[in-house]
Scaffold this motif. Structure first.
Motif, PDB file in Angstrom:
ATOM      1  N   THR A  99       8.518 -69.423  -6.027  1.00 12.14           N
ATOM      2  CA  THR A  99       8.722 -70.257  -7.200  1.00 12.14           C
ATOM      3  C   THR A  99       9.288 -69.489  -8.385  1.00 12.14           C
ATOM      4  O   THR A  99       9.834 -70.092  -9.281  1.00 12.14           O
ATOM      5  N   GLU A 100       9.139 -68.195  -8.411  1.00  4.90           N
ATOM      6  CA  GLU A 100       9.620 -67.403  -9.532  1.00  4.90           C
ATOM      7  C   GLU A 100      10.772 -66.503  -9.122  1.00  4.90           C
ATOM      8  O   GLU A 100      10.777 -65.941  -8.037  1.00  4.90           O
ATOM      9  N   LEU A 101      11.729 -66.386 -10.015  1.00  8.84           N
ATOM     10  CA  LEU A 101      12.798 -65.414  -9.836  1.00  8.84           C
ATOM     11  C   LEU A 101      12.479 -64.273 -10.797  1.00  8.84           C
ATOM     12  O   LEU A 101      12.567 -64.437 -12.012  1.00  8.84           O
ATOM     13  N   LYS A 102      12.071 -63.168 -10.261  1.00 10.00           N
ATOM     14  CA  LYS A 102      11.715 -62.005 -11.074  1.00 10.00           C
ATOM     15  C   LYS A 102      12.974 -61.225 -11.433  1.00 10.00           C
ATOM     16  O   LYS A 102      14.016 -61.369 -10.796  1.00 10.00           O
ATOM     17  N   LYS A 103      12.870 -60.389 -12.457  1.00  9.37           N
ATOM     18  CA  LYS A 103      14.018 -59.623 -12.928  1.00  9.37           C
ATOM     19  C   LYS A 103      14.578 -58.711 -11.840  1.00  9.37           C
ATOM     20  O   LYS A 103      15.795 -58.608 -11.671  1.00  9.37           O
ATOM     21  N   ARG A 104      13.734 -58.073 -11.070  1.00  8.16           N
ATOM     22  CA  ARG A 104      14.195 -57.175 -10.007  1.00  8.16           C
ATOM     23  C   ARG A 104      15.033 -57.949  -8.982  1.00  8.16           C
ATOM     24  O   ARG A 104      16.089 -57.498  -8.553  1.00  8.16           O
ATOM     25  N   GLU A 105      14.554 -59.144  -8.588  1.00  4.89           N
ATOM     26  CA  GLU A 105      15.287 -59.964  -7.628  1.00  4.89           C
ATOM     27  C   GLU A 105      16.614 -60.443  -8.227  1.00  4.89           C
ATOM     28  O   GLU A 105      17.633 -60.480  -7.545  1.00  4.89           O
TER      29      GLU A 105
END
Length: 155
Positions: A56-62
């Motif tokens: 559900t989340e798009l993290k900065k690293r991804e």
């Protein structure tokens, strides 16, 4: 003299009716075999379409990894640019400015609430259904035919 009746022959109940409220639908029960309901009631088939649940989340690293993959730019060049972009977007949203970045969409600020440890911003994103991808896969900065450079060579 004969008594005359008017209207329907049904008698009305003297008990008050309860107010109805919206209730969730119950699962259909199978009527008893041989009953009238068994012959006329259609079979109800629940929607059992499987849903695919992704993260559900798009993290900065991804996000950085995906940008590096799609653009072909080295991670050491992409990371500072992406972090600067995130900072600029966060500042613009905090100021209540509208942000229009196609094909991402137009972000409209609705309201803000300050709490003791955070600022809650409610925004609306409107995305065009016809907007294409922002980056054409054939247009990469690391291609030999490209005259764009990420940084000037050090002398």
């Amino acid at each position: 003299m004969a008594a005359r009746t008017t209207g329907s022959s049904k008698s009305k109940s003297s008990t008050p009716k309860k107010a109805t409220s919206a209730k969730p639908a119950r699962a259909a029960t199978k009527p008893a075999p041989g009953s009238a309901a068994a012959k006329t009631a259609p079979d109800v088939v629940p929607d059992t379409t499987p849903t695919v649940v992704t993260s559900t989340e798009l993290k900065k690293r991804e996000l950085i990894d995906e940008v590096v993959t799609r653009s072909g730019v080295r991670k050491k060049f992409a990371k500072p640019a992406i972090e600067a972009m995130i900072d600029v977007l966060a500042e613009a949203i905090a100021e209540g400015r509208e942000v229009n970045l196609q094909p991402f969409g137009k972000i409209k600020h609705r309201r803000t609430k300050d709490t003791s440890n955070a600022r809650i911003t409610v925004a609306k994103i409107r995305q065009s259904k016809t907007a294409g991808p922002a980056l054409d896969p054939a247009d990469r900065a690391d291609d030999d035919k490209s005259n764009e450079t990420v940084a000037e060579p050090a002398e």
